[in-house]
Design a protein around this motif. Structure first.
Motif, PDB file in Angstrom:
ATOM      1  N   HIS A 250      13.957 -32.729 -21.865  1.00 26.59           N
ATOM      2  CA  HIS A 250      13.570 -32.484 -23.253  1.00 26.59           C
ATOM      3  C   HIS A 250      13.443 -31.000 -23.519  1.00 26.59           C
ATOM      4  O   HIS A 250      13.787 -30.525 -24.592  1.00 26.59           O
TER       5      HIS A 250
ATOM      6  N   ASP B 274      15.533 -29.157 -26.316  1.00 29.24           N
ATOM      7  CA  ASP B 274      14.880 -28.382 -27.374  1.00 29.24           C
ATOM      8  C   ASP B 274      15.490 -26.993 -27.465  1.00 29.24           C
ATOM      9  O   ASP B 274      15.753 -26.484 -28.555  1.00 29.24           O
TER      10      ASP B 274
ATOM     11  N   HIS C 177      11.544 -16.625 -28.785  1.00 32.65           N
ATOM     12  CA  HIS C 177      11.818 -17.955 -29.324  1.00 32.65           C
ATOM     13  C   HIS C 177      11.966 -18.961 -28.192  1.00 32.65           C
ATOM     14  O   HIS C 177      11.450 -20.071 -28.266  1.00 32.65           O
TER      15      HIS C 177
ATOM     16  N   GLN D  76       8.676 -19.753 -26.896  1.00 26.46           N
ATOM     17  CA  GLN D  76       7.898 -20.505 -27.881  1.00 26.46           C
ATOM     18  C   GLN D  76       8.287 -21.983 -27.855  1.00 26.46           C
ATOM     19  O   GLN D  76       7.426 -22.862 -27.837  1.00 26.46           O
ATOM     20  N   ILE D  77       9.584 -22.235 -27.835  1.00 21.66           N
ATOM     21  CA  ILE D  77      10.073 -23.614 -27.844  1.00 21.66           C
ATOM     22  C   ILE D  77       9.595 -24.339 -26.586  1.00 21.66           C
ATOM     23  O   ILE D  77       9.076 -25.455 -26.646  1.00 21.66           O
TER      24      ILE D  77
ATOM     25  N   LEU E 192       5.721 -24.902 -26.538  1.00 26.41           N
ATOM     26  CA  LEU E 192       5.246 -25.963 -27.422  1.00 26.41           C
ATOM     27  C   LEU E 192       5.506 -27.340 -26.814  1.00 26.41           C
ATOM     28  O   LEU E 192       4.658 -28.230 -26.885  1.00 26.41           O
ATOM     29  N   ARG E 193       6.681 -27.495 -26.212  1.00 26.09           N
ATOM     30  CA  ARG E 193       7.012 -28.793 -25.632  1.00 26.09           C
ATOM     31  C   ARG E 193       6.076 -29.119 -24.462  1.00 26.09           C
ATOM     32  O   ARG E 193       5.534 -30.209 -24.375  1.00 26.09           O
TER      33      ARG E 193
ATOM     34  N   GLU F  92       2.651 -29.901 -25.533  1.00 27.66           N
ATOM     35  CA  GLU F  92       2.526 -31.235 -26.089  1.00 27.66           C
ATOM     36  C   GLU F  92       2.383 -32.280 -24.988  1.00 27.66           C
ATOM     37  O   GLU F  92       1.590 -33.221 -25.120  1.00 27.66           O
TER      38      GLU F  92
ATOM     39  N   PRO G 141      12.647 -31.943 -30.961  1.00 27.83           N
ATOM     40  CA  PRO G 141      11.920 -30.788 -30.437  1.00 27.83           C
ATOM     41  C   PRO G 141      10.535 -30.619 -31.063  1.00 27.83           C
ATOM     42  O   PRO G 141      10.369 -30.786 -32.275  1.00 27.83           O
ATOM     43  N   THR G 142       9.589 -30.318 -30.216  1.00 28.85           N
ATOM     44  CA  THR G 142       8.202 -30.222 -30.660  1.00 28.85           C
ATOM     45  C   THR G 142       8.045 -29.206 -31.783  1.00 28.85           C
ATOM     46  O   THR G 142       7.319 -29.430 -32.741  1.00 28.85           O
ATOM     47  N   TYR G 143       8.764 -28.078 -31.633  1.00 29.92           N
ATOM     48  CA  TYR G 143       8.547 -27.023 -32.625  1.00 29.92           C
ATOM     49  C   TYR G 143       9.020 -27.456 -34.006  1.00 29.92           C
ATOM     50  O   TYR G 143       8.508 -26.987 -35.018  1.00 29.92           O
ATOM     51  N   ILE G 144       9.964 -28.397 -34.051  1.00 32.51           N
ATOM     52  CA  ILE G 144      10.417 -28.877 -35.359  1.00 32.51           C
ATOM     53  C   ILE G 144       9.393 -29.838 -35.938  1.00 32.51           C
ATOM     54  O   ILE G 144       9.022 -29.758 -37.098  1.00 32.51           O
ATOM     55  N   ARG G 145       8.881 -30.732 -35.073  1.00 33.87           N
ATOM     56  CA  ARG G 145       7.892 -31.683 -35.575  1.00 33.87           C
ATOM     57  C   ARG G 145       6.629 -30.980 -36.043  1.00 33.87           C
ATOM     58  O   ARG G 145       5.992 -31.395 -36.981  1.00 33.87           O
ATOM     59  N   ARG G 146       6.289 -29.890 -35.387  1.00 36.62           N
ATOM     60  CA  ARG G 146       5.072 -29.172 -35.779  1.00 36.62           C
ATOM     61  C   ARG G 146       5.341 -28.132 -36.843  1.00 36.62           C
ATOM     62  O   ARG G 146       4.420 -27.443 -37.291  1.00 36.62           O
TER      63      ARG G 146
ATOM     64  N   VAL H 179       6.831 -25.240 -36.597  1.00 39.52           N
ATOM     65  CA  VAL H 179       6.621 -23.853 -36.179  1.00 39.52           C
ATOM     66  C   VAL H 179       7.888 -23.064 -36.516  1.00 39.52           C
ATOM     67  O   VAL H 179       8.968 -23.408 -36.056  1.00 39.52           O
ATOM     68  N   PRO H 180       7.779 -22.053 -37.346  1.00 39.00           N
ATOM     69  CA  PRO H 180       8.993 -21.309 -37.708  1.00 39.00           C
ATOM     70  C   PRO H 180       9.388 -20.339 -36.599  1.00 39.00           C
ATOM     71  O   PRO H 180       8.541 -19.721 -35.965  1.00 39.00           O
ATOM     72  N   LEU H 181      10.680 -20.250 -36.359  1.00 36.06           N
ATOM     73  CA  LEU H 181      11.186 -19.216 -35.452  1.00 36.06           C
ATOM     74  C   LEU H 181      11.797 -18.161 -36.359  1.00 36.06           C
ATOM     75  O   LEU H 181      12.899 -18.321 -36.830  1.00 36.06           O
ATOM     76  N   ASN H 182      11.045 -17.136 -36.643  1.00 34.48           N
ATOM     77  CA  ASN H 182      11.508 -16.206 -37.678  1.00 34.48           C
ATOM     78  C   ASN H 182      12.673 -15.372 -37.168  1.00 34.48           C
ATOM     79  O   ASN H 182      12.791 -15.061 -36.025  1.00 34.48           O
TER      80      ASN H 182
END
Lengths: 407, 425
Positions: A238, A242, A292, A295-296, A299-300, A303, B415-420, B422-425
């Motif tokens: 996953h 992601d 980034h 960060q991705i 977050l995973r 979680e 992906p978790t960041y999409i569900r939450r 979270v912006p990737l600026n």
């Protein structure tokens, strides 16, 4: 049967790799790892087989490699199973003691355990384990061996792990197709915990989290017994997926980026850093922002820990885990994972070390192998319980045949 | 822009200065317009547009346009942007002719009421139709003015963004940072007014003063276009020997830049440094060095100009723009880079008129209009468009065909960041 009857093999058909560990049981019962075989897994998603032909080939490769290394013939394996369909729960069996003198006999114990295993499950589900926790005699809790005690009512708590029959059989059939016997199926989480935890840790209360390629298995020990197990069908795959989605790179590239630049925490120092991907000629293709990427990933992984923390909280086990958390599996290689996990789980988090097995040091130190080692260890426990060589060969098929009969 | 049938207005010969008109729209806009320092804006045309006759009567603007129908009975729009819009569309040709001959039109308005929120977007459309650039400077209401006004302002802002080339907005709420307990209401409005006037003035200077390092129209446009959703603006000035250090310090402490944080978050910056004849290269260098350090990621467009009257003083005008929608990031970056590349390409031809933005810009704008304009039906272009519902389809990659992992109603394969979110600026 023959010379190699004291050979015990643990086979794990994982999402990212198939791994076979060959152990040799000494006369004193101690397990010695003499061979490891592994192959990249291509037919498994989220811990379950989706492509039988591919998976079969991979298993064959792994077994052959293990045989060569251990210089032994593998006839039977202890097979690890996992997947989102596997669930665990606690159940209690009750049995009235009817003998005149109210002394609890061996038969009473057998009966109460049988009662505890009689669970109302959906017909398509099958019990993988029913692990005994404690006996209760007339309401007195924490009895480990009630034989010879006086009482009128005997109860036992068991932890039952069950799964979807057909899906469990997929793996069994595959191994049988390779002319190998399946001694027993074992849930991966339980096997891993056997490999990692010492008796003291189990006694104090510990949580083992095995972050694999397709699944995350976790097991909770409290007071020396298994109190809780769980499987999340989320793992390293996953994370890669992601990254592939978020950074817009192919999956293979994402996997590589994960290994090269991945970490569980976003540090201040990497903010704004980039890596440039190049093609085979060395020309720049794409620039990836490391922040980034982290960060991705972060977050995973966060979680995953949050979901486990929620589950433990719900089960009310938080207060009992005094030994802390032990991470293992390929996912435990992510740098900074314990730093990420500690504030979420609010416990000391460390990396698990395979204990109380001897043999190939290189194999024992890898977090990826802890499940397969645990499977072999499970096998050695079984063999010891059955009284060594003679009954091992005899009792070899009993569990499986009963399994077949039920289905 | 150039595709319009109207003849392209050319900058007045010789001076190479664009013709600028400044429009004040609505009560707030007209009021703000009156606060502008006329000596500063020598050469600009001031136009006041309102529905309220009494406000116009007090205005000092050179041209006054009173939008009126019998329906209103001279009472204005009554705070309803729909009426403002209807009025403005009725008088569309008047507005268009008022813009004629200009290269750049600066629209000043206070959003939230009927006139500002209703008329400004239509005016911006008229400006575009007449072939000029439309830059809007608007204020958003105070939080205490109530939800209705805030919502109206928001809707107005969206419409304006869809039409205008650039929108710089100032939320009045931000002005709270500039005032203390004892500041009177009058004083507060004077402060917000002066902030807007500073920003208009800054752009005015950018466009009109002879620059040593010129900032062109297209630089400005490419910077603002589609980024304005998060634009921040600051103007600072200092005098004396330590002026370069002081200005940067002031800039970093500027409340409208969130104490300098906006710089770090910005992905494009436009900086104009202005000084007297004694402005030294070392000073420019010092200022830029410090600013660059705070925004390493941003595309920085820098200009420097000399104003003989600014003896001993140094002023910095800064527009920081942040792209809030990840959607347009790609095209946006290239656009700005293009502009930067053009600048680097060598001495620019002096026959410079309003350069057409990238050919797709018009189309893009219409799509935006179709999306944002809730009442877009009135605009003929929007009517034709079949817009796409913003339903993001998240591909699950390698888990596409496997059984979804649903945990408490959440699909963990996404992906978790999409569900939450979270912006990737």
């Amino acid at each position: 049967m023959f010379d190699d009857s004291n050979i015990i093999v643990g086979l794990e058909i994982g999402t990212s790799k198939v791994c076979a560990v060959v152990g040799e049981q000494g006369v004193d019962g101690a397990l010695n790892i003499i061979g490891v075989g592994q192959a990249r897994s291509r037919g498994v998603r989220k811990g379950e087989i989706v492509d039988t032909a591919q998976a079969e080939e991979d298993v064959r490769n792994a077994i052959v490699e293990a045989e060569q290394m251990a210089d032994a013939e593998i006839r039977s394996v202890f097979l690890g199973v996992t997947g989102g369909h596997i669930r665990g729960f606690n159940n209690r069996g009750v049995h009235p003691v009817v003998s005149a003198d109210r002394e609890i006999s061996d038969d009473d114990v057998q009966d109460v355990i049988k009662n505890a295993k009689a669970i109302n499950l959906p017909t398509e589900n099958n019990v993988i384990h029913a692990v005994r926790q404690h006996f209760i005699v007339d309401g007195q809790d924490g009895v480990t061996n009630p034989v010879g005690m006086l009482g009128s009512r005997l109860e036992v708590d068991v932890h039952v792990v069950h799964g979807h029959t057909n899906r469990l059989q997929n793996a069994i059939r595959l191994v049988k197709g390779l002319q190998l016997q399946v001694e027993e199926i074992v849930s991966n989480g339980l096997a891993t915990s056997l490999a990692l935890l010492t008796n003291e840790q189990k006694e104090l209360g510990a949580l083992v989290i095995d972050i694999g390629g397709g699944t995350t298995d976790y097991v909770v020990y409290v007071g020396g017994v298994i109190k809780h197990t769980g499987v999340l069908a989320v793992g390293g795959d996953h994370v890669s997926n992601d990254l592939a989605y978020g950074l817009k790179v192919p999956l293979s590239r994402a996997e590589k980026l994960k290994l090269e630049h991945g970490a569980a925490v976003v540090e201040e120092s990497i903010k704004g850093q980039t890596v440039t991907l190049t093609n085979e000629l060395g020309l720049p293709l794409k620039t990836i922002n490391i922040e980034h990427l982290r960060q991705i990933m972060s977050l995973r992984l966060e979680e995953i820990f949050q979901l486990i923390a929620q589950d433990l909280e719900h089960a009310g086990l938080y207060a009992y885990l005094r030994s802390g958390v032990y991470l293992t599996g390929g996912g435990a290689r992510v740098p900074g994972l314990s730093t990420l996990a500690e504030p979420i789980l609010q416990m000391p988090v460390s990396y698990g070390k395979t204990s109380s097995v001897s043999g190939l040091k290189s194999a024992l130190d890898q977090p990826e192998f802890s499940t397969a080692i645990g499977l072999a260890k499970f096998g050695s426990f079984k063999a010891r319980k059955n009284g060594g060589k003679s009954s091992l060969a005899h009792g070899l098929k009993s569990t499986i045949t009963s399994f077949w009969r039920r289905s | 822009m150039n595709t319009e049938s109207d003849p392209q207005p050319t900058p007045s010969e010789g001076t190479n200065r664009p013709v600028v008109k400044i429009f004040g729209v609505g009560n707030a806009g007209v009021d703000l317009l009156d606060r502008f320092d006329r000596t500063e804006f020598a050469g600009a045309d001031f136009v006041a547009i309102n529905t309220d006759a009494s406000s116009l009567a007090n205005s000092t603007a050179t041209v006054k346009i009173h939008l009126e129908t019998k329906l209103m009975r001279g009472l204005g729009t009554g705070g309803d942007p729909e009426r403002g819009r209807a009025l403005a569309e009725e008088h569309f040709s008047t507005l268009k002719s008022a813009c004629a001959g200009a290269n750049v039109v600066l629209i000043v308005a206070g959003l939230g009421g009927g006139a500002g929120s209703g008329i400004a977007p239509v005016l911006a459309k008229a400006v575009k139709d007449s072939g000029a650039l439309a830059l809007a400077f608007v204020t958003l209401p105070f939080g205490c003015e109530g939800n209705r006004r805030l919502n109206q302002a928001q809707a107005g802002l969206e419409q304006l963004k869809a039409v205008a080339d650039g929108v710089v907005y100032l939320s009045n709420q931000k002005a709270f940072k500039l005032i203390d307990e004892n500041t009177s209401v009058l004083e507060t409005f004077r402060i917000t007014g002066s902030l807007i006037s500073e920003s208009v003035c800054g752009v005015w200077r950018l466009l009109t003063r002879p620059g040593l390092i010129q900032i062109h129209f297209d630089d400005l446009c490419s910077l603002l276009r589609d980024r304005h959703s998060e634009s921040a603006f600051a103007f600072v000035e200092a005098a004396g020997p330590a002026r370069s250090r002081e200005t940067v310090e002031k800039l970093l402490a500027h409340p409208l830049l969130d104490d300098g944080r906006a710089l770090g978050e910005a992905d494009a910056l436009l900086i104009s440094i202005m000084g007297g004849k004694d402005l030294t290269m070392a000073e420019i260098n010092r200022v830029m060095e410090q600013i660059n350090r705070h925004c390493e990621k941003a595309v920085v467009i820098m200009g420097a100009a000399i104003d003989p009257e600014m003896k001993n003083r140094l002023s910095i005008t800064l527009i920081a723009a942040r792209n809030s929608g990840p959607k347009s990031t790609g095209s946006e970056k290239t656009e700005t880079e293009e502009a930067a590349a053009n600048r680097l390409a060598g001495p620019r031809t002096h026959q410079r008129s309003v350069t057409p933005a990238n050919p797709g810009a018009g189309e893009h704008r219409d799509i935006l209009a179709g999306r944002h304009g809730s009442r877009g039906g009135r605009r003929p272009t929007a009517k034709m468009l079949q817009t796409q519902l913003p339903l993001a389809i998240v591909s699950k990659g390698r888990f596409d065909k496997s059984e979804p992992t649903i945990y408490k109603g959440e699909d963990l394969d996404i992906p978790t960041y999409i569900r939450r979110g979270v912006p990737l600026n």
